[in-house]
Design a protein around this motif. Sequence first.
Motif, PDB file in Angstrom:
ATOM      1  N   ILE A 235     -15.784 -27.849  28.349  1.00  0.00           N
ATOM      2  CA  ILE A 235     -15.840 -29.652  28.649  1.00  0.00           C
ATOM      3  C   ILE A 235     -14.295 -29.521  28.654  1.00  0.00           C
ATOM      4  N   GLU A 236     -14.084 -30.457  29.835  1.00  0.00           N
ATOM      5  CA  GLU A 236     -12.811 -30.975  30.181  1.00  0.00           C
ATOM      6  C   GLU A 236     -12.829 -32.346  31.144  1.00  0.00           C
ATOM      7  N   SER A 237     -11.998 -32.936  30.906  1.00  0.00           N
ATOM      8  CA  SER A 237     -11.413 -33.920  30.642  1.00  0.00           C
ATOM      9  C   SER A 237     -10.743 -34.239  31.962  1.00  0.00           C
ATOM     10  N   ARG A 238     -10.973 -35.043  32.641  1.00  0.00           N
ATOM     11  CA  ARG A 238     -10.006 -35.999  34.012  1.00  0.00           C
ATOM     12  C   ARG A 238      -9.728 -37.249  33.361  1.00  0.00           C
ATOM     13  N   PRO A 239      -8.392 -37.854  34.424  1.00  0.00           N
ATOM     14  CA  PRO A 239      -8.403 -38.963  34.350  1.00  0.00           C
ATOM     15  C   PRO A 239      -9.053 -39.644  35.444  1.00  0.00           C
ATOM     16  N   THR A 240      -9.185 -40.723  35.191  1.00  0.00           N
ATOM     17  CA  THR A 240      -9.849 -41.758  36.010  1.00  0.00           C
ATOM     18  C   THR A 240      -9.431 -41.889  37.828  1.00  0.00           C
TER      19      THR A 240
ATOM     20  N   VAL B  61       3.821 -35.163  28.710  1.00  0.00           N
ATOM     21  CA  VAL B  61       2.399 -34.734  28.312  1.00  0.00           C
ATOM     22  C   VAL B  61       0.932 -35.022  29.416  1.00  0.00           C
ATOM     23  N   GLU B  62       1.128 -36.067  29.961  1.00  0.00           N
ATOM     24  CA  GLU B  62      -0.581 -36.353  30.685  1.00  0.00           C
ATOM     25  C   GLU B  62       0.328 -37.582  31.670  1.00  0.00           C
ATOM     26  N   ASN B  63       0.108 -37.157  33.171  1.00  0.00           N
ATOM     27  CA  ASN B  63      -0.385 -38.549  34.165  1.00  0.00           C
ATOM     28  C   ASN B  63      -1.005 -39.127  34.462  1.00  0.00           C
ATOM     29  N   SER B  64      -1.525 -40.379  34.532  1.00  0.00           N
ATOM     30  CA  SER B  64      -3.127 -41.343  34.702  1.00  0.00           C
ATOM     31  C   SER B  64      -3.753 -40.845  36.127  1.00  0.00           C
ATOM     32  N   ILE B  65      -3.109 -39.594  37.191  1.00  0.00           N
ATOM     33  CA  ILE B  65      -3.833 -39.644  38.454  1.00  0.00           C
ATOM     34  C   ILE B  65      -4.094 -38.247  38.055  1.00  0.00           C
ATOM     35  N   GLU B  66      -2.770 -37.420  37.560  1.00  0.00           N
ATOM     36  CA  GLU B  66      -2.972 -35.813  37.534  1.00  0.00           C
ATOM     37  C   GLU B  66      -3.521 -35.095  36.196  1.00  0.00           C
ATOM     38  N   GLY B  67      -3.250 -35.652  35.542  1.00  0.00           N
ATOM     39  CA  GLY B  67      -4.176 -35.679  33.909  1.00  0.00           C
ATOM     40  C   GLY B  67      -2.828 -34.773  33.146  1.00  0.00           C
ATOM     41  N   SER B  68      -3.653 -33.893  32.393  1.00  0.00           N
ATOM     42  CA  SER B  68      -2.918 -33.515  31.729  1.00  0.00           C
ATOM     43  C   SER B  68      -1.500 -32.061  31.777  1.00  0.00           C
ATOM     44  N   VAL B  69      -0.228 -32.028  31.466  1.00  0.00           N
ATOM     45  CA  VAL B  69       1.096 -31.503  31.851  1.00  0.00           C
ATOM     46  C   VAL B  69       0.418 -30.173  31.260  1.00  0.00           C
ATOM     47  N   THR B  70      -0.255 -29.089  31.323  1.00  0.00           N
ATOM     48  CA  THR B  70      -1.107 -27.620  30.674  1.00  0.00           C
ATOM     49  C   THR B  70       0.551 -27.061  29.820  1.00  0.00           C
ATOM     50  N   MET B  71       1.342 -26.927  30.548  1.00  0.00           N
ATOM     51  CA  MET B  71       2.572 -26.793  30.560  1.00  0.00           C
ATOM     52  C   MET B  71       3.424 -26.708  28.726  1.00  0.00           C
ATOM     53  N   THR B  72       2.886 -28.170  28.647  1.00  0.00           N
ATOM     54  CA  THR B  72       3.696 -28.212  27.438  1.00  0.00           C
ATOM     55  C   THR B  72       2.434 -28.854  26.810  1.00  0.00           C
ATOM     56  N   MET B  73       1.366 -28.564  26.939  1.00  0.00           N
ATOM     57  CA  MET B  73       0.265 -28.384  25.744  1.00  0.00           C
ATOM     58  C   MET B  73       0.097 -26.693  25.683  1.00  0.00           C
ATOM     59  N   ASP B  74       0.154 -26.030  26.149  1.00  0.00           N
ATOM     60  CA  ASP B  74       0.334 -24.470  25.985  1.00  0.00           C
ATOM     61  C   ASP B  74       1.141 -23.914  25.154  1.00  0.00           C
ATOM     62  N   ASN B 178       0.786 -45.512  38.284  1.00  0.00           N
ATOM     63  CA  ASN B 178       0.283 -44.092  37.687  1.00  0.00           C
ATOM     64  C   ASN B 178       2.153 -44.165  37.125  1.00  0.00           C
ATOM     65  N   CYS B 179       1.261 -43.393  35.463  1.00  0.00           N
ATOM     66  CA  CYS B 179       2.309 -43.034  35.364  1.00  0.00           C
ATOM     67  C   CYS B 179       1.960 -42.281  34.163  1.00  0.00           C
ATOM     68  N   THR B 180       3.093 -41.511  33.637  1.00  0.00           N
ATOM     69  CA  THR B 180       3.425 -40.505  32.448  1.00  0.00           C
ATOM     70  C   THR B 180       3.321 -41.272  31.235  1.00  0.00           C
ATOM     71  N   ARG B 181       3.176 -40.188  30.235  1.00  0.00           N
ATOM     72  CA  ARG B 181       3.219 -39.881  29.083  1.00  0.00           C
ATOM     73  C   ARG B 181       4.116 -39.195  28.894  1.00  0.00           C
ATOM     74  N   PHE B 182       5.404 -38.887  27.861  1.00  0.00           N
ATOM     75  CA  PHE B 182       6.481 -38.245  27.810  1.00  0.00           C
ATOM     76  C   PHE B 182       5.964 -38.407  25.911  1.00  0.00           C
ATOM     77  N   TRP B 183       6.551 -37.016  25.825  1.00  0.00           N
ATOM     78  CA  TRP B 183       6.472 -36.993  23.766  1.00  0.00           C
ATOM     79  C   TRP B 183       8.106 -36.172  24.109  1.00  0.00           C
ATOM     80  N   VAL B 184       8.456 -36.791  22.822  1.00  0.00           N
ATOM     81  CA  VAL B 184       9.946 -36.492  22.031  1.00  0.00           C
ATOM     82  C   VAL B 184       9.264 -36.073  21.058  1.00  0.00           C
TER      83      VAL B 184
END
Lengths: 296, 296
Positions: A235-240, B61-74, B178-184
């Motif tokens: 299962i994978e989520s992608r932004p709309t 962490v995540e962009n509304s168009i391109e989705g997760s920044v996997t490097m951050t999560m991993d 288009n917006c991006t969520r950042f974490w501190v």
Amino acid sequence: MTISIAHLGPPGTYAEQAAVFYINWLAKKTGIEAILCPYPSIAQSLQAVAFGHTQLAVVPVENSIEGSVTMTMDTLWQLDRLQIQLALVMPIVHALISCATSLDSIKTVYSHPQALAQCQGWLQEFLPSVQVIPSNSTTEALQRLEQDLTTAAIASSRAAQLYKLPILASSINDYPENCTRFWVVSQPKIEAVDDISSASASHTSLAFSVPANVPGALLKPLEVFAQLGINLSRIESRPTKRSLGEYLFFIDVESNATSAEMQSALAKLNKYIEVLKIFGSYNVLPINAFGNEVKS
Amino acid sequence: MTISIAHLGPPGTYAEQAAVFYINWLAKKTGIEAILCPYPSIAQSLQAVAFGHTQLAVVPVENSIEGSVTMTMDTLWQLDRLQIQLALVMPIVHALISCATSLDSIKTVYSHPQALAQCQGWLQEFLPSVQVIPSNSTTEALQRLEQDLTTAAIASSRAAQLYKLPILASSINDYPENCTRFWVVSQPKIEAVDDISSASASHTSLAFSVPANVPGALLKPLEVFAQLGINLSRIESRPTKRSLGEYLFFIDVESNATSAEMQSALAKLNKYIEVLKIFGSYNVLPINAFGNEVKS
């Protein structure tokens, strides 16, 4: 009859290697011959099929280390008319290719971001001070290696052979169990290929959006599958792409779309989802690093 | 007291812009001053905090168009000891920066793969035959623009100002929203920052692995949250890196980890999962493109 297969180029990429396996497999099964058509991006490979420039495309979907190839999923959702015919799971073994005589003289390493990420530990250990530069494919930078002896590229050993370039270090991926799943996709009706692919297909891929982000919005669709005993393999989520926090869900299930339980699941699913797209049912073929089928 | 904040560099990236907002916000709230420390990658920004070279990092962490920044999560999962203090949601408005006099003379466009992906429609329409080259950040390629008038880069208009470079086209992202969520993030205990961040935190982020891929393996943990009325604002799967088809699940919930319902959820969750990591509770601040807080 000759069919054409789009893939990420230039020649020598892992996508091409998977496509070469598919060509041999197809020839053996059906006698159909196929030719390879390299494209500069994964999106363009898929567009080639959607717009009828090629009959098939072989595209990477997911890697065991770096996860989903989001470009493939987003393009499949947008194009809205492609069907998965077959999945291929291939081990990925990266090599450091360079005309340098030793690691000490290397200043720059090029490769596709996925390959760079899969070798980041090795790079940190053996080439801690090099500049790492992403490229559009693993093979894009190979041509420049002969002119600049301080550069290296990460690609397959098959690519090194193809471009007649020396391998400076083999098996440099951080995790030995590195493999990538590829999908062979076509327009909905490709008769010759359909006949061999859809019979007894074991997996189905689909994607859907949910009407609102309320507690349990994703839970309901998942319950439908669980209650019918259908296993989700992914299962994978992608932004709309509409606004942050709105998602599409891509799901692979271990069942054929024509089976009784899947027909029942799809009927029930309609209550809980907004838009549903079914990308087809298909089998999964494990192949080895030499491009031969692995018999289980 | 002066604290240091790691972010993806060179100066002028969107991560730096978010960090600058945070510095101003922190100074207003606490009087604490902070300095910026650019790092060549997101992973290195996070490692800087984990190894005590800086007190904080601001990472996408995540962009509304391109989705997760996997490097951050991993990297968060691997480092295993970082806490999220605050989330910032910032609009992303890309500009085409170049010393060329017109679009016609541009042959090459550089940017971070996420920014290139967010402008692919615009590039296809206005620069269909240019070579698109990924870089490690939006600002990495800016220095070479003055030497080569056939090149352009995609970055923020703030970056153009900072490097004193001309903007050839503004607002070139394909989707205006288009917006991006950042974490501190910080190490678990940073007292001065903890005091202002954890009080009345609205969101909690966590990740877990499930024991086996059986029907409903993910369903059970999701049911725990749904039954307690806790809304999931995001779910994302990442490979365990052990073998293809084994996943970790990253979940953001709209609840504070210390609340009664979350305490109850976490206790129940233990039955269904293998490893659980809680990355902290925090508030979400929407900021505008000028780096000011948006009052709701």
